[in-house]
Design a protein around this motif. Sequence first.
Motif, PDB file in Angstrom:
ATOM      1  N   ALA A 165       0.816  -1.231   0.000  1.00  0.00           N
ATOM      2  CA  ALA A 165       0.000   0.000   0.000  1.00  0.00           C
ATOM      3  C   ALA A 165       0.843   1.272   0.000  1.00  0.00           C
ATOM      4  O   ALA A 165       0.352   2.349  -0.344  1.00  0.00           O
ATOM      5  N   LEU A 166       2.133   1.127   0.365  1.00  0.00           N
ATOM      6  CA  LEU A 166       2.949   2.342   0.600  1.00  0.00           C
ATOM      7  C   LEU A 166       3.009   3.330  -0.575  1.00  0.00           C
ATOM      8  O   LEU A 166       2.765   4.524  -0.383  1.00  0.00           O
ATOM      9  N   PRO A 167       3.341   2.865  -1.820  1.00  0.00           N
ATOM     10  CA  PRO A 167       3.428   3.849  -2.910  1.00  0.00           C
ATOM     11  C   PRO A 167       2.104   4.565  -3.167  1.00  0.00           C
ATOM     12  O   PRO A 167       2.093   5.748  -3.497  1.00  0.00           O
ATOM     13  N   TYR A 168       0.984   3.843  -3.001  1.00  0.00           N
ATOM     14  CA  TYR A 168      -0.330   4.467  -3.250  1.00  0.00           C
ATOM     15  C   TYR A 168      -0.640   5.483  -2.150  1.00  0.00           C
ATOM     16  O   TYR A 168      -1.179   6.562  -2.406  1.00  0.00           O
ATOM     17  N   ALA A 169      -0.276   5.133  -0.922  1.00  0.00           N
ATOM     18  CA  ALA A 169      -0.494   6.066   0.198  1.00  0.00           C
ATOM     19  C   ALA A 169       0.339   7.321  -0.036  1.00  0.00           C
ATOM     20  O   ALA A 169      -0.131   8.447   0.180  1.00  0.00           O
ATOM     21  N   ARG A 170       1.570   7.133  -0.527  1.00  0.00           N
ATOM     22  CA  ARG A 170       2.441   8.290  -0.749  1.00  0.00           C
ATOM     23  C   ARG A 170       1.842   9.203  -1.831  1.00  0.00           C
ATOM     24  O   ARG A 170       1.710  10.405  -1.638  1.00  0.00           O
ATOM     25  N   THR A 171       1.418   8.606  -2.959  1.00  0.00           N
ATOM     26  CA  THR A 171       0.824   9.413  -4.042  1.00  0.00           C
ATOM     27  C   THR A 171      -0.391  10.172  -3.518  1.00  0.00           C
ATOM     28  O   THR A 171      -0.528  11.379  -3.724  1.00  0.00           O
ATOM     29  N   TYR A 172      -1.270   9.441  -2.802  1.00  0.00           N
ATOM     30  CA  TYR A 172      -2.496  10.062  -2.314  1.00  0.00           C
ATOM     31  C   TYR A 172      -2.175  11.236  -1.382  1.00  0.00           C
ATOM     32  O   TYR A 172      -2.697  12.343  -1.547  1.00  0.00           O
ATOM     33  N   ARG A 220      -2.753  15.302  -1.822  1.00  0.00           N
ATOM     34  CA  ARG A 220      -3.561  16.025  -0.814  1.00  0.00           C
ATOM     35  C   ARG A 220      -2.765  17.194  -0.240  1.00  0.00           C
ATOM     36  O   ARG A 220      -3.289  18.294  -0.050  1.00  0.00           O
ATOM     37  N   ASN A 221      -1.481  16.961   0.037  1.00  0.00           N
ATOM     38  CA  ASN A 221      -0.658  18.042   0.601  1.00  0.00           C
ATOM     39  C   ASN A 221      -0.483  19.185  -0.383  1.00  0.00           C
ATOM     40  O   ASN A 221      -0.488  20.349  -0.002  1.00  0.00           O
ATOM     41  N   LEU A 222      -0.321  18.812  -1.668  1.00  0.00           N
ATOM     42  CA  LEU A 222      -0.066  19.828  -2.689  1.00  0.00           C
ATOM     43  C   LEU A 222      -1.327  20.628  -3.001  1.00  0.00           C
ATOM     44  O   LEU A 222      -1.315  21.859  -3.036  1.00  0.00           O
ATOM     45  N   TYR A 223      -2.420  19.945  -3.233  1.00  0.00           N
ATOM     46  CA  TYR A 223      -3.616  20.621  -3.745  1.00  0.00           C
ATOM     47  C   TYR A 223      -4.837  20.498  -2.839  1.00  0.00           C
ATOM     48  O   TYR A 223      -5.959  20.746  -3.283  1.00  0.00           O
ATOM     49  N   GLY A 224      -4.689  20.127  -1.580  1.00  0.00           N
ATOM     50  CA  GLY A 224      -5.820  20.028  -0.663  1.00  0.00           C
ATOM     51  C   GLY A 224      -6.855  19.036  -1.174  1.00  0.00           C
ATOM     52  O   GLY A 224      -6.508  17.973  -1.698  1.00  0.00           O
ATOM     53  N   GLU A 225      -8.130  19.410  -1.072  1.00  0.00           N
ATOM     54  CA  GLU A 225      -9.211  18.511  -1.499  1.00  0.00           C
ATOM     55  C   GLU A 225      -9.150  18.210  -2.993  1.00  0.00           C
ATOM     56  O   GLU A 225      -9.682  17.225  -3.464  1.00  0.00           O
ATOM     57  N   GLY A 226      -8.528  19.135  -3.752  1.00  0.00           N
ATOM     58  CA  GLY A 226      -8.424  18.901  -5.198  1.00  0.00           C
ATOM     59  C   GLY A 226      -8.726  20.171  -5.959  1.00  0.00           C
ATOM     60  O   GLY A 226      -9.623  20.930  -5.593  1.00  0.00           O
ATOM     61  N   LEU A 227      -7.941  20.390  -7.033  1.00  0.00           N
ATOM     62  CA  LEU A 227      -8.139  21.599  -7.842  1.00  0.00           C
ATOM     63  C   LEU A 227      -9.528  21.624  -8.452  1.00  0.00           C
ATOM     64  O   LEU A 227     -10.091  22.679  -8.711  1.00  0.00           O
ATOM     65  N   GLU A 228     -10.095  20.419  -8.673  1.00  0.00           N
ATOM     66  CA  GLU A 228     -11.391  20.368  -9.350  1.00  0.00           C
ATOM     67  C   GLU A 228     -12.541  20.858  -8.472  1.00  0.00           C
ATOM     68  O   GLU A 228     -13.636  21.082  -8.948  1.00  0.00           O
ATOM     69  N   PHE A 229     -12.268  21.010  -7.152  1.00  0.00           N
ATOM     70  CA  PHE A 229     -13.324  21.492  -6.264  1.00  0.00           C
ATOM     71  C   PHE A 229     -13.247  22.997  -6.054  1.00  0.00           C
ATOM     72  O   PHE A 229     -13.915  23.539  -5.189  1.00  0.00           O
ATOM     73  N   ARG A 230     -12.377  23.660  -6.788  1.00  0.00           N
ATOM     74  CA  ARG A 230     -12.237  25.107  -6.658  1.00  0.00           C
ATOM     75  C   ARG A 230     -12.730  25.759  -7.948  1.00  0.00           C
ATOM     76  O   ARG A 230     -12.835  25.098  -8.981  1.00  0.00           O
ATOM     77  N   SER A 231     -13.017  27.068  -7.885  1.00  0.00           N
ATOM     78  CA  SER A 231     -13.428  27.749  -9.119  1.00  0.00           C
ATOM     79  C   SER A 231     -12.211  27.782 -10.046  1.00  0.00           C
ATOM     80  O   SER A 231     -11.073  27.567  -9.612  1.00  0.00           O
ATOM     81  N   HIS A 232     -12.472  28.089 -11.300  1.00  0.00           N
ATOM     82  CA  HIS A 232     -11.391  28.088 -12.289  1.00  0.00           C
ATOM     83  C   HIS A 232     -10.254  29.027 -11.851  1.00  0.00           C
ATOM     84  O   HIS A 232      -9.087  28.631 -11.816  1.00  0.00           O
ATOM     85  N   GLY A 233     -10.612  30.256 -11.469  1.00  0.00           N
ATOM     86  CA  GLY A 233      -9.598  31.230 -11.060  1.00  0.00           C
ATOM     87  C   GLY A 233      -8.891  30.804  -9.783  1.00  0.00           C
ATOM     88  O   GLY A 233      -7.664  30.889  -9.669  1.00  0.00           O
ATOM     89  N   GLU A 234      -9.690  30.320  -8.800  1.00  0.00           N
ATOM     90  CA  GLU A 234      -9.083  29.876  -7.528  1.00  0.00           C
ATOM     91  C   GLU A 234      -8.086  28.755  -7.774  1.00  0.00           C
ATOM     92  O   GLU A 234      -7.008  28.712  -7.176  1.00  0.00           O
ATOM     93  N   SER A 235      -8.461  27.837  -8.705  1.00  0.00           N
ATOM     94  CA  SER A 235      -7.565  26.684  -8.913  1.00  0.00           C
ATOM     95  C   SER A 235      -6.271  27.112  -9.617  1.00  0.00           C
ATOM     96  O   SER A 235      -5.218  26.533  -9.381  1.00  0.00           O
ATOM     97  N   PHE A 236      -6.343  28.148 -10.479  1.00  0.00           N
ATOM     98  CA  PHE A 236      -5.106  28.676 -11.079  1.00  0.00           C
ATOM     99  C   PHE A 236      -4.171  29.146  -9.964  1.00  0.00           C
ATOM    100  O   PHE A 236      -2.998  28.795  -9.925  1.00  0.00           O
ATOM    101  N   LEU A 237      -4.730  29.949  -9.051  1.00  0.00           N
ATOM    102  CA  LEU A 237      -3.886  30.501  -7.985  1.00  0.00           C
ATOM    103  C   LEU A 237      -3.384  29.387  -7.064  1.00  0.00           C
ATOM    104  O   LEU A 237      -2.247  29.428  -6.590  1.00  0.00           O
TER     105      LEU A 237
END
Length: 262
Positions: free
Chosen positions: A135-142, A146-163
């Motif tokens: 499970a380790l590599p999958y846990a690391r990717t996940y 999450r650390n980089l983009y929080g819940e996910g860029l797709e859950f933000r508005s277009h402009g918010e996700s750019f920033l």
Amino acid sequence: MILKQIRLKKPMPAENRFPFGLPVVREFDSFTFRSPVTIIAGDNGTGKTTLLEGIAAAADSILISREPIEGNPALEHAREIADHLTLSWSVKSRNGFFFRALDFVTYTIAVSQMREDARETLEEIRSRNPRSLEALPYARTYHELRNLYGEGLEFRSHGESFLDLFSARFRPDGFYILDEPEAPLSPAKQLTLLAMLHEMVEEGAQFLISTHSPIIMAYPGADLYEIRGCRLEPAAFDEVEHVRMTKDFLNAPERYLRHLFN
Ligand SMILES: Nc1ncnc2c1ncn2[C@@H]1O[C@H](COP(=O)(O)OP(=O)(O)OP(=O)(O)O)[C@@H](O)[C@H]1O
């Protein structure tokens, strides 16, 4: 300065086909970077994106997906331009990327798919054996996503996700080529982007930006150019057509609208 100069290794071919048929590419000469922020303005179709693509290929920049330009069939013309260029670096930065608004949506979808695939595989492995090392590599990717983009860029508005992307991925000492980064940003958020650029410049980053936004063009100390006819010309802020026209329009919109609609 990270990238100091771009010079011609050999003259651009006098061909009518894309990309050499574009006057700004065919007439491109040496270019010296004089400020950590270089901005290129110019009307639609003058070749800003094409020029940046060529420079990004010569700089070995990666796309925001972390894929190289080399081998990307849609960027074959960028390699053709790059073959004619030599770049002089103070130090070759390993941080940085080439950002095009058109890559952003594809990237957002790919990241969301990667995160969901990692999450599902992780759950499946842990349901079989909660202690499995598999499970380790999958846990690391996940967790990395999450650390980089929080819940996910797709859950933000277009402009918010750019920033969000810029704030997650800008690094000190990076060399960044940004093609129209203002695309979905409100004037207030364009100011936020200016502040981000300033913060990164303070940390040694360098930016080459094409834009239609007078707000981005107003970056203090930016070295500003405009594509006029077939050449990249140095321009003062007040001289750039976008700035003059926006000011004129806002001062008296009715003057323009009367001409358009009568
Ligand atoms: N892959 C391609 N094949 C053929 N022609 C192309 C290709 N990409 C761009 N062009 C043409 O090259 C010209 C310059 O395009 P480019 O996208 O570089 O302009 P731009 O200044 O960035 O425009 P904009 O401000 O609208 O983004 C356009 O006329 C366009 O039609």
